[in-house]
Design an enzyme around this catalytic site. Structure first.
Site, PDB file in Angstrom:
ATOM      1  N   ARG A  19       0.863  -1.135  -0.104  1.00 21.73           N
ATOM      2  CA  ARG A  19       0.005  -0.038   0.054  1.00 21.73           C
ATOM      3  C   ARG A  19       0.780   1.247   0.147  1.00 21.73           C
ATOM      4  NH1 ARG A  19      -3.970  -3.146   3.807  1.00 21.73           N
ATOM      5  NH2 ARG A  19      -5.115  -4.090   2.252  1.00 21.73           N
TER       6      ARG A  19
ATOM      7  N   PHE B  17      -7.352  -1.873  -6.382  1.00 22.64           N
ATOM      8  CA  PHE B  17      -6.476  -3.038  -5.885  1.00 22.64           C
ATOM      9  C   PHE B  17      -5.509  -2.886  -4.611  1.00 22.64           C
ATOM     10  CE2 PHE B  17      -3.189  -2.701  -9.694  1.00 22.64           C
ATOM     11  CZ  PHE B  17      -2.790  -1.395  -9.360  1.00 22.64           C
ATOM     12  N   GLU B  18      -4.963  -3.807  -4.206  1.00 21.40           N
ATOM     13  CA  GLU B  18      -4.133  -3.763  -2.856  1.00 21.40           C
ATOM     14  C   GLU B  18      -5.133  -3.187  -1.737  1.00 21.40           C
ATOM     15  OE1 GLU B  18      -0.004  -3.780  -4.455  1.00 21.40           O
ATOM     16  OE2 GLU B  18      -0.761  -4.304  -2.477  1.00 21.40           O
ATOM     17  N   GLY B  19      -6.465  -3.749  -1.733  1.00 19.80           N
ATOM     18  CA  GLY B  19      -7.329  -3.466  -0.639  1.00 19.80           C
ATOM     19  C   GLY B  19      -7.937  -2.408  -1.226  1.00 19.80           C
TER      20      GLY B  19
END
Lengths: 584, 256
Positions: A260, A393-395
């Site tokens: 992140r 993406f990446e949460g």
């Protein structure tokens, strides 16, 4: 001084407490310059070609980057890496963005692809994989998402069962949206052993029973390969279990923290690049016999764009510097991962704030280009499409927003963070609380610093009331959680912007004017939102007399004398247009 | 084989040049780079070293900031650096060459390479002057270089073609675009560069007094070129427009 993660909400910090882009060493400056040159000269000319994914091109470019050591910043020297540290790794990520989709392939390989082995691999796994991953001989991918397990990653259905001879795990299931899948050699894959023990595996490309789905047709980042992975009785040797059986979530979540921050760094780099394009286009495009850069509404856009980018850059470097410092005495992968986990809140902030700043900036980039911004001949169109994935993406940004208050509350409950005493102390003084007149201490940004202190109280007020009302059921009130997250994100961004400018001023007032203006513009532009959000939460939490009392407290806390944003932005835009690129 | 490379730090080729009210070129906030022609020289030296062994020393005359350019050369792979800081009121090619030659004279060398010119003042004099002071042969604007048996075989640009010349070593070679494609410093190279030796000197320390390095040429005035006037589009049908163009070229521009 090393701060605890999340502590920024509780204490007033000094300029000396934050790391800023101006603090980087000569070596890091040279790394930034070399990577930017490499991206501009070797990658940017291939961006258009890469969009069509010709066979072998991404790999060729990754190997080329590997020759310079751009794949191995996070890999220890004993395994063929260059072990440059987390800050250098972030600087590389931020400066490689001119490579378009290359940056995605690079990020997936060096970050989420390689780091699980760097941090959690055993000696044998590190020896087998890391030298190849560091050079680019091996390319990595990271496979967590499934068709029915996106945000809810732990609900994965891919299953692993030990073979009768005990030599293999037999994997069955499907992974979705896997970056680099088309050509990667090594896939970090999560599966549940016996259907319930979430576990990480290293899956080699040539594993029997393992195959790939078709290339996805994406909205943007078209040069990066995105495919599904199919496991049909795939035989993965038991030696390829990464970490412990049933502890895969520890790897998954830790990797996402650093992922992140890296995503935020990429967004910061792209935002700065977009601003350069916007300024150049505005100066060159003529309408009404004038470059459109002469018009107030265009200048206002440019000023707002660079103000946001400045805040994002300040956030990224502050956090990267903090993580770098926290790494100093950490040796094992587990220690490193734990040190990064300490800053999980800030990593989520970097991700959400960075991706939203970039989306705003590329949107205005297209707008400044007018009709030409909608045509593929100009890079604005691609940057606009490429940016959109960052919020997903990446949460997703929604999941990351939930993480921020949840992590804070969890740490508060464990007594790791003095959130509850602070909220209690605030409740005691709350009726007498009002926005104090700024204390002039001979240093700039006195008003902004006072406003920041009030914003932190506002966060504690809303957060404290929400926790008191809902206790452990607060998680169900997602809108309130969202407001708390937004308050925390804005406070962190404002503080990073303000303290960076102050630090620059302390080092030499002559070179600090643009930063002071940008920090002031950022704070005064965003501050009114805080009051609006807090009131929204309070209106939901209370009614009657209590509501009136609480609203009046919010109003008093948020009271401030507005600044001349129009005048400020004109000066900011003038400096940007003079430089024709991102300049602070 | 011991190779000395002369290099200069210059403005970034994309830098905006402005003149201060006092008539000097404004260097505030300008990003500085290694002169691109000197980058060819560093690259060539490193390639020769990789082939023949030996040592590469980079030398620069400039302000304290010039050490960034030297560090870049060290990061690319050079072994050591010498920085002569000369804070003189005015310098010309004579001053620079005198200082460089004196600094180089104190080093061991088989070959001296530099860019054929710097992208800032573009005088293309310094390397030639250094050769003259040191009593060495010089081959200019070289695009290909081979070194063997105490001799250098250099291909150089001449008008309308190229010539190949042979010189005994030691000699001075100046690099032209096309000689090679300079490498990027590797990440490891950058980290190693800070541990490599950088010797700092000044003209007095080299035994040069102020009179010995005083500029012989002084700039009277700096001014920016006049901005180019906007182009003109001649409207109308091709035949008429062509006639109008010819008239304009003859009567207004007076070039046909």
């Amino acid at each position: 001084m090393l701060q605890k993660g999340g502590n920024f909400l509780l204490e007033a910090l000094n300029a000396a407490d934050v790391f800023t882009p101006e603090d980087i060493s000569d070596e890091h400056r040279m790394i930034a310059g070399t990577v930017a040159d490499f991206a501009l000269n070797e990658l940017a000319p291939r961006v258009e070609e890469l969009e069509h994914q010709p066979a072998g091109l991404m790999r060729e470019l990754l190997v080329k980057a590997g020759e310079l050591g751009l794949l191995s910043a996070d890999v220890p020297e004993e395994y063929g890496g260059s072990d440059l540290g987390k800050l250098a790794s972030i600087i590389i990520t931020e400066n490689i963005v001119a490579g378009g989709s290359f940056a995605l392939g690079h990020g997936a390989h060096t970050g989420i692809g390689s780091l699980p082995i760097v941090l959690f691999g055993n000696e044998e796994q590190k020896k087998r994989y890391l030298p190849g991953l560091a050079s680019g001989d091996l390319i990595a991918a990271y496979a967590l998402t499934e068709p029915n397990a996106g945000s809810d990653a732990l609900s994965a259905r891919t299953k692993a069962v030990l073979s009768a001879d005990g030599k293999h795990y037999i994997l069955n299931g499907e992974k979705m949206f896997i970056t680099n899948a088309g050509f990667a050699d090594v896939f970090i894959t999560y599966a549940k052993v016996d259907g319930d023990k979430f576990t990480a595996f290293i899956v080699d490309r040539n594993t029997p029973g393992f195959s790939l789905g078709a290339e996805e047709n994406k909205m943007g980042i078209k040069g990066s390969s995105t495919r599904s992975l199919i496991f049909e009785d795939a035989k993965v040797p038991v030696e390829n279990v990464l970490g412990e059986i049933g502890r895969g979530h520890v790897i998954a979540f830790n990797i996402l923290n650093i992922g992140r921050l890296k995503l935020g760094a990429g967004c910061s780099g792209s935002a700065k690049m977009a601003i350069g394009l916007a300024a150049k286009y505005a100066l060159q495009r003529q309408q009404f016999n004038l470059p459109i850069a002469k018009f107030g509404l265009i200048r206002q856009k440019l000023a707002r764009m660079i103000t946001e980018a400045y805040a994002a850059e300040s956030v990224i470097y502050r956090l990267a510097g903090m993580i770098e410092e926290s790494m100093e005495d950490k040796a094992t992968g587990a220690e490193i991962a734990a040190a990064i986990e300490e800053y999980a809140i800030e990593c989520s902030i970097a991700k959400v704030f960075g991706s939203e700043v970039l989306d705003y900036i590329v949107d205005e980039l297209v707008q400044i280009h007018g009709g030409y911004g909608y045509i593929q001949e100009y890079p604005a169109e691609r940057l606009y499409r490429d940016s959109r994935i960052n919020r997903i993406f990446e949460g997703t940004n929604e999941i990351n927003r939930l993480i921020i208050p949840a992590t804070l509350v969890r740490r508060a409950m464990k007594g790791q963070l003095a959130l509850l005493p602070a909220a209690k102390a605030l409740a005691g003084e709350v009726l007498n609380l009002r926005a104090a007149a700024p204390e002039e201490d001979g240093r700039p940004l006195a008003e902004e610093r006072t406003m920041l202190a009030m914003a932190k109280k506002l966060f504690l007020l809303v957060g404290g009331q929400a926790v008191e009302k809902y206790m452990d059921k607060l998680a169900r009130e997602e809108e309130i959680i969202g407001i708390l997250a937004d308050l925390a994100i804005q406070i962190y961004a404002m503080e990073s912007a303000v303290l960076r400018a102050l630090k620059a001023w302390e080092a030499g007032p002559a070179g600090a004017q643009m930063k002071l203006d940008l920090a002031r513009a950022f704070v005064f532009d965003h501050y009114p939102q805080l009051e609006k959000w807090a009131k929204e939460a309070i209106c939901f939490l209370f009614d009657g007399d209590m509501l009136r009392t609480q609203l009046s407290i919010v109003k008093r806390l948020c009271k401030h004398q507005p600044a001349d944003l129009i005048g400020l932005r004109r000066q900011i835009a003038a400096r940007l247009l003079e430089a024709e690129k991102y300049v602070v | 084989m011991k190779i000395v490379v002369c290099l200069k730090q210059t403005f970034d080729t994309e830098a905006k040049i402005t003149i201060n009210p006092d008539g000097k070129i404004n260097d505030q906030g300008v990003s500085l780079i290694m002169n691109p022609y000197d980058e060819f020289a560093v690259e060539e030296a490193l390639r020769l070293q990789e082939k023949n062994g030996g040592e590469v020393t980079v030398v620069s005359v400039g302000g304290a900031k010039a050490q960034d350019a030297l560090r870049q050369a060290l990061a690319m792979g050079a072994d050591k650096a010498v920085l002569v800081t000369a804070e003189l009121a005015a310098m010309d090619e004579y001053s620079t060459a005198t200082i460089l030659a004196k600094a180089i004279a104190g080093l061991e060398y088989d070959l001296i390479i530099g860019g054929f010119r710097a992208v800032d003042d573009g005088s293309a004099q310094v390397a030639g002057r250094v050769a003259e002071i040191l009593g060495l042969p010089v081959v200019n604007v070289v695009t290909k270089l081979e070194v063997a048996d105490g001799k250098a075989l250099a291909t150089r640009e001449i008008e309308g073609g190229s010539e190949v010349v042979e010189v005994p070593l030691p000699a001075v070679i100046t690099a032209q675009k096309g000689l090679n494609e300079p490498r990027y410093p590797s990440m490891k190279g950058i980290m190693k560069a800070k541990k490599k030796p950088m010797e700092k000197k000044d003209p007095a320390g080299l035994g040069l007094d102020a009179a010995a390095v005083a500029a012989r040429v002084c700039a009277l005035e700096y001014f920016l070129p006049a901005p180019r006037a906007a182009g003109k589009i001649i409207p109308g049908e091709p035949a008429e427009a062509t006639a109008a163009l010819v008239r304009a070229l003859r009567e207004e521009a007076r070039i046909i």
